[in-house]
Write an enzyme that holds these catalytic residues in place. Structure first.
Site, PDB file in Angstrom:
ATOM      1  N   ALA A  50      71.766 119.572 100.628  1.00  0.00           N
ATOM      2  CA  ALA A  50      70.495 120.014 100.048  1.00  0.00           C
ATOM      3  C   ALA A  50      69.350 119.236 100.675  1.00  0.00           C
ATOM      4  CB  ALA A  50      70.503 119.813  98.530  1.00  0.00           C
ATOM      5  N   ASP A  51      68.184 119.845 100.669  1.00  0.00           N
ATOM      6  CA  ASP A  51      66.982 119.173 101.153  1.00  0.00           C
ATOM      7  C   ASP A  51      65.785 119.722 100.384  1.00  0.00           C
ATOM      8  OD1 ASP A  51      65.970 117.281 103.347  1.00  0.00           O
ATOM      9  OD2 ASP A  51      64.576 118.966 103.429  1.00  0.00           O
TER      10      ASP A  51
END
Length: 191
Positions: free
Chosen positions: A68-69
Site C-alpha cells: 500500500a502507499d
C-alpha cells in the site's frame, strides 16, 4: 490457507489488518519510492503499492503479499511525509481551512503465480481553520513526522478534521473494503 504478508512497516496498516482478524506476517519492502514519471496521483500510488508488494513477492515463494502507499494531494501538489519540523508546519499551514484528497494505492500479489490486483481509493478530507499556535503544538507532539501530509487522522489531528467524504480507512493507510474485494478474488473471505 496461504500466508498473508504485509509489505509495510506501518503500525497503522498492521492494526487495521489485526482488526479484521487476519493472521499475517510483516516483511518490509525496501524499494525506492521516487517515481520521476509524469503520472496521475492514482497511478502513482498504484505503482508504488505494486512495487512494494512485488519486491516482497520476489522473495517469498507462496502467500498473498499486500502493498500500500498513501499520498495527500492539495490542489495538484502531492504531499509526502514531512522530513523536518519546518516542513510539517508548512504542510499543515497549507492544508488548514481547505479541502484536500488522500490517495491510497493497494496491491495484492499471489507470490506463487504472480497474479495481482492493483487499485486505489480517493477520499476527500476537509480541514478546519487552524491557528499557527495549534499547528506548532501539534507538530511538537511528533505525530506528523511519519505521516503523508503531516497528520494522523486517527490521532490528535482528528480534532482538525471538519469532514471526510470517502473511505476513512484509506486515509489511515489501507482501503479495507477494496482489500476485502481483492482478497476475495484470491479465495480469502474475511467474514
Amino acid at each position: 490457507m496461504r500466508p498473508i504478508i504485509l509489505a509495510s512497516a506501518s503500525p497503522r496498516r498492521q492494526e487495521l489488518l489485526k482488526n479484521l482478524g487476519l493472521e499475517f506476517e510483516v516483511q518490509v519492502s525496501d524499494v525506492d519510492e521516487n517515481l520521476e514519471e509524469n503520472i496521475s496521483s492514482g497511478q502513482l500510488v498504484e505503482k508504488l503499492a505494486e512495487r512494494k508488494a512485488a519486491a516482497v513477492a520476489l522473495i517469498r515463494t507462496q502467500g498473498l503479499v499486500i502493498g500500500a502507499d498513501t499520498i495527500v494531494v492539495l490542489g495538484d501538489k502531492p504531499l509526502g511525509k514531512p522530513t523536518n519540523r519546518e516542513e510539517a508546519v508548512q504542510m499543515l499551514s497549507n492544508l488548514q481551512g481547505k479541502s484536500h484528497e488522500v490517495f491510497t494505492g493497494l496491491a495484492v500479489i499471489d507470490a506463487s503465480t504472480g497474479q495481482r490486483v492493483v487499485t486505489h481509493q480517493v477520499t476527500e478530507v476537509n480541514f478546519k481553520t487552524l491557528t499557527k499556535d495549534q499547528i506548532e503544538r501539534y507538530v511538537d507532539t511528533g505525530e506528523p513526522m511519519d505521516k503523508a501530509g503531516g497528520y494522523a487522522v486517527q490521532g490528535l489531528a482528528s480534532i482538525f478534521i471538519d469532514s471526510i467524504r470517502g473511505c476513512y480507512f484509506s486515509v489511515v493507510g489501507l482501503p479495507i473494503s477494496k482489500l476485502a474485494d481483492a482478497l476475495r478474488m484470491f479465495g480469502v473471505e474475511i467474514v
